[in-house]
Every structure is written in structure tokens, then in C-alpha cells.
Scaffold this active site. Structure first.
Site, PDB file in Angstrom:
ATOM      1  N   ALA A  66      20.171 -50.160  -6.505  1.00 39.57           N
ATOM      2  CA  ALA A  66      21.348 -49.898  -5.511  1.00 39.57           C
ATOM      3  C   ALA A  66      22.325 -49.489  -6.250  1.00 39.57           C
ATOM      4  CB  ALA A  66      21.946 -51.228  -5.066  1.00 39.57           C
ATOM      5  N   GLU A  75       8.059 -41.730 -16.182  1.00 35.21           N
ATOM      6  CA  GLU A  75       7.750 -41.167 -17.552  1.00 35.21           C
ATOM      7  C   GLU A  75       8.458 -42.149 -18.659  1.00 35.21           C
ATOM      8  OE1 GLU A  75       9.212 -39.578 -14.983  1.00 35.21           O
ATOM      9  OE2 GLU A  75       8.320 -37.461 -15.070  1.00 35.21           O
ATOM     10  N   CYS A 108      11.820 -34.616 -15.404  1.00 38.86           N
ATOM     11  CA  CYS A 108      13.184 -34.215 -15.480  1.00 38.86           C
ATOM     12  C   CYS A 108      13.559 -33.789 -16.849  1.00 38.86           C
ATOM     13  CB  CYS A 108      14.174 -35.202 -14.727  1.00 38.86           C
ATOM     14  SG  CYS A 108      14.265 -36.647 -15.744  1.00 38.86           S
ATOM     15  N   CYS A 111      13.802 -36.939 -19.042  1.00 34.87           N
ATOM     16  CA  CYS A 111      12.447 -37.549 -19.404  1.00 34.87           C
ATOM     17  C   CYS A 111      12.001 -36.644 -20.631  1.00 34.87           C
ATOM     18  CB  CYS A 111      11.552 -37.647 -18.317  1.00 34.87           C
ATOM     19  SG  CYS A 111      12.062 -38.864 -17.365  1.00 34.87           S
TER      20      CYS A 111
HETATM   21  N1  THU Z   1      11.924 -39.400 -11.004  1.00 34.89           N
HETATM   22  C1  THU Z   1      10.781 -39.715 -11.889  1.00 34.89           C
HETATM   23  O1  THU Z   1      10.478 -40.877 -12.084  1.00 34.89           O
HETATM   24  N2  THU Z   1      10.547 -38.870 -12.754  1.00 34.89           N
HETATM   25  C2  THU Z   1      11.050 -37.583 -12.846  1.00 34.89           C
HETATM   26  O2  THU Z   1      10.841 -36.833 -13.758  1.00 34.89           O
HETATM   27  C3  THU Z   1      11.965 -37.220 -11.825  1.00 34.89           C
HETATM   28  C4  THU Z   1      12.357 -37.970 -10.852  1.00 34.89           C
HETATM   29  C5  THU Z   1      12.354 -40.495 -10.119  1.00 34.89           C
HETATM   30  C6  THU Z   1      13.667 -40.938 -10.143  1.00 34.89           C
HETATM   31  C7  THU Z   1      14.193 -41.188  -8.998  1.00 34.89           C
HETATM   32  O3  THU Z   1      13.555 -42.482  -8.750  1.00 34.89           O
HETATM   33  C8  THU Z   1      13.373 -40.757  -8.051  1.00 34.89           C
HETATM   34  O4  THU Z   1      12.289 -39.780  -8.982  1.00 34.89           O
HETATM   35  C9  THU Z   1      14.187 -39.227  -7.184  1.00 34.89           C
HETATM   36  O5  THU Z   1      15.093 -38.503  -8.241  1.00 34.89           O
END
Ligand code: THU
Length: 157
Positions: A66, A75, A108, A111
């Protein structure tokens, strides 16, 4: 002035015919992990799995909060879990998938930076498998291909 060109090569392969059995198992583990992601705020479920040199496959999925910035990507959940349970085993493959049809879902920037740390820590390249549409998978030989000029321990010396 000197211009520096960077080129990146990624490959698209067919899941059924062009992945090794072991690579398929890693992606299957990521696809399984996507189902139990905790993403009530974004509704963007992500699954990941890391294959270690010792044969273990460690899953992870995104865990939201939250207090939005506290959430963690799939990742990093997978990699940190592997680093906790098997601190001496090299990660050799990392598979990522998303539940949405908007595939492929590339990792992202944060990561990618975490992946660089694991490659450096174990002095070993980690192959990335990014699930794509129509039974295709994007493969990347090392995270450095998608994070040029990354920050690492050499910057701190
Ligand atoms: N998210 C990931 O788990 N991995 C990524 O490489 C990009 C984004 C997740 C983070 C968040 O919980 C959701 O995706 C939206 O950004």
C-alpha cells in the site's frame, strides 16, 4: 569529439523447438510464479525464476505494498531469494514473464542493475529469457547487453 556507438543483440527463439529442456523448465517456473504475484495495485503480475549452477530453480514474483515504493519486482525477489538460499551457486539463467498480453515485458532498470551485481558477484554471465507472444522467447546473453555503462564496485574504488 568522439562518438561511442553501442550495439545490442537480442535473439528471438521458439519456446518449443529452440530452448533447452532446462531453459524450458526455468520459464515454466516463471509462468507458475506469475499466478501467485501480489499485485493488487497495478494488476500487473510478473513471474521470474532463476536457474542456479547447482540445478536449483528459484522462483519470484512481484510483491506490492500500500506504500507503493516498498513493492519489489519479481526479478529481484527471485534473485535475492536465490542469494539467500544458495549464496554460493552461480545464477546462470533468469526467466521473466508477465500475465498481461502486452508481452514481452522487459526488466526495469533497477532490476537490470541488481542483475549486474549478481553477474559481478559470481563472475559469470546470466542468460535472460523474456517471455514473448506466440510461443516466442527473447534471449539475451548477459544483462550488460541491456544495461550499458552500468554502475558497479569499480566505481567505488
Ligand atoms: N515489475 C516487475 O515485477 N518487474 C519489472 O521488471 C517491471 C515491473 C512490477 C513492479 C510492480 O509491482 C508492477 O510490475 C508494475 O510496475
Amino acid at each position: 569529439m568522439k562518438k561511442i556507438d553501442i550495439s545490442t543483440q537480442v535473439t528471438q527463439v521458439d519456446f518449443d523447438t529452440e530452448l533447452t529442456e532446462q531453459e524450458k523448465q526455468v520459464m515454466i517456473a516463471a509462468r507458475k510464479a506469475v499466478d501467485t504475484a501480489y499485485a493488487p495495485y497495478s494488476n500487473y503480475n510478473v513471474g521470474a525464476a532463476v536457474l542456479l549452477e547447482n540445478g536449483e530453480i528459484v522462483p519470484g514474483n512481484n510483491q506490492e505494498n500500500a506504500v507503493f515504493p516498498l513493492g519489489l519486482c519479481a526479478e529481484r525477489v527471485a534473485l535475492f531469494s536465490a542469494g539467500t538460499s544458495f549464496p554460493n551457486s552461480k545464477p546462470i539463467v533468469l526467466a521473466v514473464t508477465i500475465a498481461s498480453d502486452n508481452k514481452p515485458g522487459f526488466p526495469c532498470g533497477s532490476c537490470r542493475q541488481a542483475m549486474v551485481e549478481f553477474e559481478n558477484r559470481f563472475d559469470h554471465k546470466m542468460k535472460l529469457l523474456i517471455d514473448s507472444k506466440d510461443g516466442q522467447v527473447i534471449t539475451i546473453d548477459t544483462v550488460r547487453d541491456i544495461l550499458p555503462f552500468s554502475f558497479d564496485q569499480s566505481n567505488l574504488k
